[in-house]
Design a protein around this motif. Structure first.
Motif, PDB file in Angstrom:
ATOM      1  N   GLY A   1      -1.305  -7.214   3.751  1.00 37.28           N
ATOM      2  CA  GLY A   1      -0.444  -6.232   3.109  1.00 37.28           C
ATOM      3  C   GLY A   1      -0.629  -6.092   1.626  1.00 37.28           C
ATOM      4  N   GLY A   2      -1.058  -7.170   0.961  1.00 39.65           N
ATOM      5  CA  GLY A   2      -1.272  -7.105  -0.479  1.00 39.65           C
ATOM      6  C   GLY A   2      -0.041  -6.651  -1.236  1.00 39.65           C
ATOM      7  N   GLN A   3      -0.255  -5.804  -2.242  1.00 40.19           N
ATOM      8  CA  GLN A   3       0.836  -5.365  -3.109  1.00 40.19           C
ATOM      9  C   GLN A   3       1.873  -4.515  -2.385  1.00 40.19           C
ATOM     10  N   LEU A   4       1.507  -3.978  -1.224  1.00 40.98           N
ATOM     11  CA  LEU A   4       2.450  -3.160  -0.472  1.00 40.98           C
ATOM     12  C   LEU A   4       3.685  -3.973  -0.080  1.00 40.98           C
ATOM     13  N   LEU A   5       3.510  -5.287   0.049  1.00 41.18           N
ATOM     14  CA  LEU A   5       4.635  -6.136   0.434  1.00 41.18           C
ATOM     15  C   LEU A   5       5.654  -6.280  -0.690  1.00 41.18           C
ATOM     16  N   LEU A   6       5.291  -5.868  -1.912  1.00 45.47           N
ATOM     17  CA  LEU A   6       6.240  -5.914  -3.025  1.00 45.47           C
ATOM     18  C   LEU A   6       7.195  -4.736  -2.980  1.00 45.47           C
ATOM     19  N   THR A   7       6.949  -3.795  -2.072  1.00 41.33           N
ATOM     20  CA  THR A   7       7.738  -2.565  -2.005  1.00 41.33           C
ATOM     21  C   THR A   7       8.703  -2.619  -0.828  1.00 41.33           C
ATOM     22  N   ASN A   8      10.001  -2.677  -1.126  1.00 41.63           N
ATOM     23  CA  ASN A   8      11.005  -2.741  -0.070  1.00 41.63           C
ATOM     24  C   ASN A   8      11.199  -1.400   0.629  1.00 41.63           C
ATOM     25  N   GLU A   9      10.958  -0.319  -0.114  1.00 35.94           N
ATOM     26  CA  GLU A   9      11.133   1.008   0.485  1.00 35.94           C
ATOM     27  C   GLU A   9      10.092   1.973  -0.061  1.00 35.94           C
ATOM     28  N   ILE A  10       9.420   2.680   0.855  1.00 36.28           N
ATOM     29  CA  ILE A  10       8.441   3.704   0.495  1.00 36.28           C
ATOM     30  C   ILE A  10       8.949   5.040   1.011  1.00 36.28           C
ATOM     31  N   GLN A  11       9.029   6.033   0.130  1.00 40.23           N
ATOM     32  CA  GLN A  11       9.552   7.345   0.516  1.00 40.23           C
ATOM     33  C   GLN A  11       8.506   8.455   0.378  1.00 40.23           C
ATOM     34  N   ASN A  12       7.285   8.094  -0.027  1.00 41.37           N
ATOM     35  CA  ASN A  12       6.285   9.137  -0.255  1.00 41.37           C
ATOM     36  C   ASN A  12       5.008   8.939   0.559  1.00 41.37           C
ATOM     37  N   PHE A  13       5.119   8.215   1.683  1.00 37.81           N
ATOM     38  CA  PHE A  13       3.971   8.086   2.581  1.00 37.81           C
ATOM     39  C   PHE A  13       4.157   9.113   3.688  1.00 37.81           C
ATOM     40  N   PRO A  14       3.190  10.035   3.866  1.00 39.19           N
ATOM     41  CA  PRO A  14       3.354  11.109   4.850  1.00 39.19           C
ATOM     42  C   PRO A  14       3.740  10.596   6.232  1.00 39.19           C
ATOM     43  N   GLY A  15       4.727  11.271   6.827  1.00 36.44           N
ATOM     44  CA  GLY A  15       5.163  10.916   8.169  1.00 36.44           C
ATOM     45  C   GLY A  15       6.388  10.033   8.209  1.00 36.44           C
ATOM     46  N   PHE A  16       6.779   9.462   7.070  1.00 30.22           N
ATOM     47  CA  PHE A  16       7.933   8.573   7.029  1.00 30.22           C
ATOM     48  C   PHE A  16       8.849   8.961   5.862  1.00 30.22           C
ATOM     49  N   MET A  17      10.094   9.303   6.186  1.00 32.42           N
ATOM     50  CA  MET A  17      11.061   9.577   5.107  1.00 32.42           C
ATOM     51  C   MET A  17      11.349   8.299   4.327  1.00 32.42           C
ATOM     52  N   SER A  18      11.390   7.194   5.052  1.00 30.51           N
ATOM     53  CA  SER A  18      11.639   5.904   4.414  1.00 30.51           C
ATOM     54  C   SER A  18      11.099   4.797   5.311  1.00 30.51           C
ATOM     55  N   ILE A  19      10.306   3.907   4.720  1.00 33.83           N
ATOM     56  CA  ILE A  19       9.742   2.787   5.474  1.00 33.83           C
ATOM     57  C   ILE A  19       9.451   1.659   4.496  1.00 33.83           C
ATOM     58  N   SER A  20       9.620   0.430   4.946  1.00 32.46           N
ATOM     59  CA  SER A  20       9.315  -0.704   4.071  1.00 32.46           C
ATOM     60  C   SER A  20       7.805  -0.936   4.057  1.00 32.46           C
ATOM     61  N   GLY A  21       7.324  -1.571   2.996  1.00 30.95           N
ATOM     62  CA  GLY A  21       5.904  -1.894   2.906  1.00 30.95           C
ATOM     63  C   GLY A  21       5.460  -2.767   4.066  1.00 30.95           C
ATOM     64  N   LEU A  22       6.301  -3.736   4.437  1.00 32.15           N
ATOM     65  CA  LEU A  22       5.968  -4.642   5.539  1.00 32.15           C
ATOM     66  C   LEU A  22       5.871  -3.886   6.861  1.00 32.15           C
ATOM     67  N   GLU A  23       6.815  -3.003   7.114  1.00 35.43           N
ATOM     68  CA  GLU A  23       6.807  -2.260   8.372  1.00 35.43           C
ATOM     69  C   GLU A  23       5.580  -1.352   8.459  1.00 35.43           C
ATOM     70  N   LEU A  24       5.240  -0.699   7.350  1.00 40.04           N
ATOM     71  CA  LEU A  24       4.083   0.189   7.341  1.00 40.04           C
ATOM     72  C   LEU A  24       2.797  -0.591   7.607  1.00 40.04           C
ATOM     73  N   ILE A  25       2.638  -1.712   6.943  1.00 39.41           N
ATOM     74  CA  ILE A  25       1.402  -2.480   7.096  1.00 39.41           C
ATOM     75  C   ILE A  25       1.298  -3.063   8.503  1.00 39.41           C
ATOM     76  N   ARG A  26       2.417  -3.442   9.108  1.00 41.79           N
ATOM     77  CA  ARG A  26       2.403  -3.955  10.470  1.00 41.79           C
ATOM     78  C   ARG A  26       1.961  -2.878  11.466  1.00 41.79           C
ATOM     79  N   LYS A  27       2.387  -1.646  11.237  1.00 47.85           N
ATOM     80  CA  LYS A  27       1.991  -0.551  12.118  1.00 47.85           C
ATOM     81  C   LYS A  27       0.480  -0.317  12.063  1.00 47.85           C
ATOM     82  N   VAL A  28      -0.088  -0.310  10.850  1.00 45.15           N
ATOM     83  CA  VAL A  28      -1.522  -0.075  10.716  1.00 45.15           C
ATOM     84  C   VAL A  28      -2.309  -1.275  11.253  1.00 45.15           C
TER      85      VAL A  28
END
Length: 335
Positions: free
Chosen positions: A37-64
């Motif tokens: 996950g790298g630096q993405l894990l420092l982000t508790n909430e991401i609101q500008n990744f296409p397809g997700f209104m709101s998602i945590s860095g950990l959740e996003l990286i786990r999906k990929v």
């Protein structure tokens, strides 16, 4: 040495997207990273990744990560220490002594976990010293561990360790590891977390495995030995590209220079995400570069094998293992 079509260095959003695209093109793919996950894990909430209104860095990286593994990508938690070209292949060596070969390499490690810089740390990497709680916490079920780190991003880390380990020491340089009192109380609610304030690591002790971490009280100078089976280091990230000098072109910031399709100055080596000179350090841009680097690596490998590859639109519907097949897909290849 085990040989792969492509080795990807780094398991952040760029590296895992590269793994997804490479594996879908049926390249044997290995991802090597000291964390997930790298630096993405420092982000508790991401609101500008296409397809997700709101998602945590950990959740996003786990999906990929799940997507990449579904298509056959392998992930190894280790640190790459050198890359060398030998007999038309690249040899990749790691801190734990592993060696692999690949026809192509994708550099996607962004910034690397910051080390403590104390005696015993390097010798015991991968043998009790870890830089990724979400990767390795399950390995320490019922054992004693220590977390060296502070700040809000370590809330999730301490919760994971608390739920797996029998005892968790939390070492940090200030009065509190978290400013948010409610979160701190929640982290300690299970009764197996012990705070070690105003402290800094001095030495990792052990032979074949970690046995203890010695810390110093910054106020009194007193040394304290914490007998543990694992040391988790979560102190942020730094740029570490020195091992690439002489292999690929770097700019004055130590970033990897790439062209518009993510090729470096060395044929067969590609780069994506924050490790590259791309000035916009955004998750969606890193993911896009990861896809581009993987497709460029695919074209490179195929051309080495005598097959010319044109533009590829990777919209194929592929049967996913364990998923019920629904309808037929459309396969489109642009030539």
């Amino acid at each position: 040495m085990k040989k792969y079509d492509v080795i990807i260095v780094g398991a952040g959003i760029a590296g895992l997207t590269a793994a997804l695209y490479a594996a879908r093109q049926k390249l044997s793919t290995l991802v090597i990273s000291s964390d997930l996950g790298g630096q993405l894990l420092l982000t508790n909430e991401i609101q500008n990744f296409p397809g997700f209104m709101s998602i945590s860095g950990l959740e996003l990286i786990r999906k990929v990560e799940e997507q990449a593994k579904t298509y056959g990508a392998e992930i190894l938690y280790d640190e790459v220490t050198s890359i060398a070209e030998q007999e038309n292949l690249f040899t990749v060596k790691t801190a734990s002594g592993n060696e692999f070969q690949a026809e192509a390499v994708v550099l996607a490690f962004g910034k690397s976990p910051k080390e403590m810089g104390v005696p015993g740390e390097k010798e015991l990497k991968g043998r009790g010293v870890s830089y990724c709680v979400i990767c390795d916490a399950p390995l320490y079920r019922g054992k004693r561990v220590v977390l060296v780190g502070w700040g809000l991003h370590n809330y999730e880390n301490i919760i994971l360790l608390r739920d797996y380990a029998s005892k968790v020491y939390w070492v940090f340089p200030g009065e509190k590891p978290l400013e948010e009192e409610e979160l701190l109380q929640e982290a300690m609610s299970k009764g197996n977390v012990e705070l070690v304030p105003f402290s800094e690591p001095v030495e990792v002790k052990g032979d074949k495995r970690v046995k203890a971490l010695v810390v110093r009280n910054k106020k009194t100078g007193e040394l304290k030995t914490l007998e543990v089976d694992g040391v988790f280091v979560e102190m942020g990230y730094v740029t570490k590209t020195d091992f690439l000098k002489g292999l690929v072109q770097l700019n004055e910031k130590g970033e990897v220079v790439v062209d518009k399709i993510c090729r470096t100055s060395k044929p067969g080596i590609f780069a994506a995400g924050d490790v590259s000179e791309m000035p916009h350090k955004q998750a969606v841009i890193a993911a896009g570069m990861g896809a581009c680097a993987a497709l460029s690596a695919y074209a490179y490998v195929m051309e080495k094998r005598g097959r010319k590859v044109g533009q590829v639109a990777d919209w194929r519907h592929i049967e996913i293992p364990g998923k019920k097949k629904e309808g037929t897909g459309l396969s489109i290849k642009l030539r």
